[in-house]
Design a protein around this motif. Structure first.
Motif, short mmCIF file in Angstrom:
data_model
loop_
_atom_site.label_atom_id
_atom_site.label_comp_id
_atom_site.label_asym_id
_atom_site.label_seq_id
_atom_site.Cartn_x
_atom_site.Cartn_y
_atom_site.Cartn_z
N ALA A 62 37.00 -2.46 -1.29
CA ALA A 62 35.89 -3.02 -0.52
C ALA A 62 35.99 -4.54 -0.55
O ALA A 62 36.35 -5.12 -1.56
N CYS A 63 35.70 -5.16 0.56
CA CYS A 63 35.81 -6.62 0.59
C CYS A 63 34.60 -7.23 -0.09
O CYS A 63 33.57 -6.58 -0.29
N THR A 64 34.73 -8.49 -0.47
CA THR A 64 33.64 -9.09 -1.23
C THR A 64 32.93 -10.19 -0.46
O THR A 64 31.94 -10.71 -0.95
N SER A 65 33.44 -10.54 0.70
CA SER A 65 32.80 -11.66 1.37
C SER A 65 31.88 -11.17 2.49
O SER A 65 32.26 -10.31 3.29
N ILE A 66 30.67 -11.69 2.51
CA ILE A 66 29.70 -11.23 3.52
C ILE A 66 30.18 -11.62 4.92
O ILE A 66 29.92 -10.90 5.89
N SER A 67 30.94 -12.72 5.02
CA SER A 67 31.36 -13.12 6.37
C SER A 67 32.41 -12.15 6.92
O SER A 67 32.41 -11.82 8.10
N GLU A 68 33.26 -11.63 6.01
CA GLU A 68 34.25 -10.64 6.42
C GLU A 68 33.55 -9.35 6.87
O GLU A 68 33.86 -8.77 7.91
N ALA A 69 32.58 -8.92 6.07
CA ALA A 69 31.82 -7.70 6.39
C ALA A 69 31.07 -7.90 7.71
O ALA A 69 31.02 -6.99 8.55
N PHE A 70 30.54 -9.09 7.88
CA PHE A 70 29.77 -9.37 9.10
C PHE A 70 30.63 -9.22 10.35
O PHE A 70 30.19 -8.69 11.36
N GLU A 71 31.89 -9.68 10.25
CA GLU A 71 32.76 -9.59 11.43
C GLU A 71 32.99 -8.14 11.84
O GLU A 71 33.08 -7.83 13.02
N MET A 72 33.07 -7.24 10.85
CA MET A 72 33.26 -5.83 11.18
C MET A 72 31.99 -5.25 11.80
O MET A 72 32.04 -4.53 12.79
N PHE A 73 30.86 -5.59 11.20
CA PHE A 73 29.57 -5.16 11.77
C PHE A 73 29.48 -5.63 13.21
O PHE A 73 29.14 -4.87 14.12
N TYR A 74 29.85 -6.90 13.42
CA TYR A 74 29.74 -7.51 14.74
C TYR A 74 30.66 -6.83 15.75
O TYR A 74 30.33 -6.67 16.92
N SER A 75 31.85 -6.41 15.27
CA SER A 75 32.81 -5.79 16.18
C SER A 75 32.45 -4.33 16.47
O SER A 75 33.03 -3.71 17.36
N GLY A 76 31.52 -3.78 15.70
CA GLY A 76 31.13 -2.39 15.93
C GLY A 76 31.95 -1.40 15.13
O GLY A 76 31.68 -0.19 15.16
N VAL A 77 32.95 -1.89 14.40
CA VAL A 77 33.76 -1.00 13.56
C VAL A 77 32.99 -0.82 12.25
O VAL A 77 33.13 -1.57 11.29
N ASP A 78 32.14 0.16 12.27
CA ASP A 78 31.11 0.33 11.25
C ASP A 78 30.91 1.82 11.03
O ASP A 78 30.99 2.59 12.00
N GLY A 79 30.67 2.25 9.81
CA GLY A 79 30.50 3.69 9.54
C GLY A 79 29.41 4.31 10.40
O GLY A 79 28.27 3.87 10.35
N PHE A 80 29.76 5.30 11.21
CA PHE A 80 28.87 5.99 12.16
C PHE A 80 28.54 5.12 13.37
O PHE A 80 27.67 5.44 14.16
N GLY A 81 29.23 3.96 13.46
CA GLY A 81 28.91 3.02 14.53
C GLY A 81 29.83 3.13 15.72
O GLY A 81 30.63 4.06 15.80
N PRO A 82 29.74 2.20 16.65
CA PRO A 82 28.93 1.00 16.60
C PRO A 82 27.44 1.32 16.39
O PRO A 82 26.92 2.24 17.03
N SER A 83 26.81 0.50 15.54
CA SER A 83 25.42 0.80 15.17
C SER A 83 24.51 0.85 16.39
O SER A 83 23.64 1.72 16.49
N TRP A 84 24.72 -0.08 17.33
CA TRP A 84 23.83 -0.11 18.50
C TRP A 84 24.04 1.12 19.38
O TRP A 84 23.10 1.62 19.98
N GLU A 85 25.29 1.65 19.40
CA GLU A 85 25.52 2.87 20.18
C GLU A 85 24.79 4.06 19.54
O GLU A 85 24.29 4.94 20.21
N HIS A 86 24.78 4.05 18.21
CA HIS A 86 24.08 5.10 17.46
C HIS A 86 22.60 5.07 17.82
O HIS A 86 22.00 6.08 18.21
N VAL A 87 22.01 3.87 17.71
CA VAL A 87 20.57 3.71 17.99
C VAL A 87 20.27 4.11 19.43
O VAL A 87 19.34 4.88 19.71
#
Ligand code: A3P
Length: 319
Positions: A173-198
């Motif tokens: 698991a990565c340790t930097s919030i900015s690295e995690a944020f980029e994945m969240f932002y790109s939609g490569v997220d568990g069960f995501g993209p989150s907005w598509e889920h919602v």
């Protein structure tokens, strides 16, 4: 670990072999499965949910994107639909985690028991899933069963997950919030993209409001009793005038509040033995709205807010 989850079912292995795969900041790889990025560990359970699950008309399904308030919604649905059986002071949630009382289909029900006997369970059966709406089996969609969905400002969801991932203690698991944020932002997220889920559940709730109840964490924090009553009506367990007079709605809202659940002994010190042992208190952090402002840099926040505006624009949904 990945091998452990997948090797026991050759058919499933064959199905996922050809799927696009991505590294995930939480540790577990993701596969693009039926249009969504699903964590490796969840795929066998989702396939079994899709192929084996036989819904009953009385089933209640708690659905959510992870870290949007699943624990809270599980407690509310359980308490509301079982209030004729248990008293507030002596109900299973005083001894068990909400996640043990309302099991998750892909992580609990199907992960370790390939063919669990769900027929023996009494009505109403309550299950949860993080599967997006398009991945739900037709058995659920075509039955009279009820679906409740909990969503949340996705910036708060991201920050909540950022803290939760420390409890998963996964290697890689990565340790930097900015690295995690980029994945969240790109939609490569568990069960995501989150907005598509919602959006998948949002659209389903608009198309079939008697089947899918779409709830927002922020609204529920603002007025929990209103939503306890609404849930009672929607789930088919309306509160009688007598119960209203006796204060049953307030009692359930108070019992399921963040403060009360967090302070129960079982949630302070218990541990769950799902795929990875997770302490029950990991599900209770701050329980606040807007905590993202304490963790996202101004530029991250600006980008994320714009992204959400873009993704939800025209949907009628905003946070
Ligand atoms: P925070 O990390 O922002 O505190 P999930 O249950 O989907 O895993 O989501 C966890 C989030 O819901 C955490 O958010 C947690 O603190 C919050 N939460 C848990 N129980 C809650 C409750 N009864 N009321 C409000 N929020 C709750």
């Amino acid at each position: 670990n990945e091998e452990k989850y997948l090797n026991n079912d050759m058919e499933i292995q064959v199905q996922i072999q050809s799927l696009p795969r991505a590294k995930y900041w939480v540790g577990d790889d993701l596969y693009k499965f039926q249009g969504f990025w699903i964590p490796t560990i969840a795929i066998p359970g989702i396939i079994k949910f899709q192929t084996q699950f036989q819904a009953r008309d009385s089933d209640l399904l708690v659905t959510s994107f992870p870290k949007c308030g699943t624990t809270w919604l599980k407690s509310l649905v359980f308490m509301i639909s079982n209030r004729s059986i248990y008293s507030i002071s002596d109900n299973p949630l005083t001894k068990l985690s909400p996640h043990d009382v309302v099991p998750n289909l892909e992580f609990n029900v199907y992960l370790f028991k390939p063919y669990p006997d769900l027929e023996i369970l009494p009505n109403p059966r309550i299950f949860s899933t993080h599967a997006p709406y398009p991945l739900l089996p037709s058995s659920v969609i075509n039955s009279e069963s009820k679906i409740v969905y909990m969503c949340r400002n996705l910036l708060d969801q991201f920050v909540s997950f950022w803290h939760f991932k420390d409890r998963l203690k996964q290697q890689g698991a990565c340790t930097s919030i900015s690295e995690a944020f980029e994945m969240f932002y790109s939609g490569v997220d568990g069960f995501g993209p989150s907005w598509e889920h919602v959006l998948s559940y949002w659209k389903a709730s608009l198309e079939n409001p008697n089947k899918v109840l779409f709830l927002k964490y922020e609204d529920m924090k603002e007025n929990p009793t209103f939503y306890v009553k609404k849930l009672g009506d929607f789930l088919g367990f309306p509160f009688s005038e007598e119960e209203v007079k006796q204060g049953m709605i307030e009692e359930i809202a108070n019992f399921c509040s963040f403060e009360n659940l967090r302070n129960l002994g079982v949630n302070k010190s218990g541990k769950r033995a799902i795929a990875r042992p997770i302490e029950n208190n990991a599900y209770f952090r701050k329980g606040e709205v807007g905590d993202w402002a304490n963790y996202l840099s101004p530029s991250m926040a600006e980008r994320a807010i714009k992204l959400m505006d873009d993704k939800f624009s025209g949907s009628g949904l905003s946070f």
